[in-house]
Design an enzyme around this catalytic site. Sequence first.
Site, short mmCIF file in Angstrom:
data_model
loop_
_atom_site.label_atom_id
_atom_site.label_comp_id
_atom_site.label_asym_id
_atom_site.label_seq_id
_atom_site.Cartn_x
_atom_site.Cartn_y
_atom_site.Cartn_z
N GLU A 263 -13.46 1.29 18.23
CA GLU A 263 -14.38 1.55 17.12
C GLU A 263 -15.72 0.88 17.40
O GLU A 263 -15.75 -0.32 17.71
CB GLU A 263 -13.79 1.00 15.81
CG GLU A 263 -12.48 1.68 15.44
CD GLU A 263 -11.85 1.12 14.16
OE1 GLU A 263 -12.43 0.21 13.55
OE2 GLU A 263 -10.78 1.61 13.78
N HIS B 131 -13.38 3.94 9.39
CA HIS B 131 -12.65 2.75 8.94
C HIS B 131 -13.12 2.31 7.54
O HIS B 131 -13.45 1.13 7.32
CB HIS B 131 -12.81 1.62 9.94
CG HIS B 131 -11.67 0.63 9.90
ND1 HIS B 131 -11.14 0.06 11.03
CD2 HIS B 131 -10.96 0.11 8.86
CE1 HIS B 131 -10.17 -0.78 10.70
NE2 HIS B 131 -10.04 -0.75 9.38
N ILE C 287 0.84 -1.19 0.00
CA ILE C 287 0.00 0.00 0.00
C ILE C 287 0.88 1.25 0.00
O ILE C 287 0.61 2.22 -0.73
CB ILE C 287 -0.96 0.00 1.20
CG1 ILE C 287 -1.96 -1.15 1.06
CG2 ILE C 287 -1.70 1.33 1.30
CD1 ILE C 287 -2.88 -1.31 2.26
#
Length: 313
Positions: free
Chosen positions: A263, A282, A152
């Site tokens: 979260e 997210h 990434i």
Amino acid sequence: MRIIISEFMDTAAVTQLQNDFDVVYDPALVDKPDELHAAVADAQGLIVRNRTQVSAQLLAAAPALKVVGRLGVGLDNIDMKACADRDIKVIPATGANSRAVAEYVIASAMMLLRGGFLSTADVARGDWPRARLSEGRECGEKILGLVGFGGIGRLTASLAQGLGFTVVAYDPGIPGSAPVWAETGVRQLSLDDLLAQAHVVSLHVPLIESTRNLFDATTLAKMRTDAVLINTARGGIVDESALADALRAGRLGGAALDVFGQEPLKTDNAFADVPNLILTPHIAGVTAESNQRVSQMIADEVGGCLKGQAPRV
């Protein structure tokens, strides 16, 4: 054979699995732990995203489990040792959502550097903050610092270079002699040197003991006061209270967070009235296209594993 899917998955990939297996697809199972434990009792396959905790307790409730498919790449919600002890194969969707995350990083960097894209409410009220918002910055001749230089990070570097960024990276797992530095045109730096130079710092490391609270008050103080920080990696890498304090005090130019220590966030979180801040739930790696790619990869690999085929990833 039975496969349990406890979080959302692309419909076509679910249908593909249903053609060959007994599939229980319930995206709400992640929030119903008792039902999830009951569902995996006779399952050979389990497919999850990041919220399902594949703990030792859940694995103990699944004596027939052979494979866990992860609709994403982070594995911190999966007890890897417990899986290894049971010879349960864990398959992440490596590479399938890289483009989505890289584009999120670039978009966030551009928004925070320019500054004007957060003015909608002011302009709609009839305010005209043109003078205040005329000091935004361009990407050209800016430095993007990548903390972690895996797949990434490398794709992010390529996109950033197309916009005129100079890209530097810190990754202690990649030696200075590795060909990737010359191949990508990215300069390897120590973390302190990267923080001192970069206008944008983007995080691309897993959450492990050495990276937990890596960006605390001390680390943040080493960054340029006009720098922006982007975290699409994992919550827990950034000390959220320290970041909020730095932004309020003007010791940092801005931040974009897609991941958090807890979260969803609690209502009494650290970010109330924090300026120059972008918060998203997210979703950096989740787009219509990436969800299709991730789901297809995991459907192919989990299905193949249960059929005794060799993995393709």
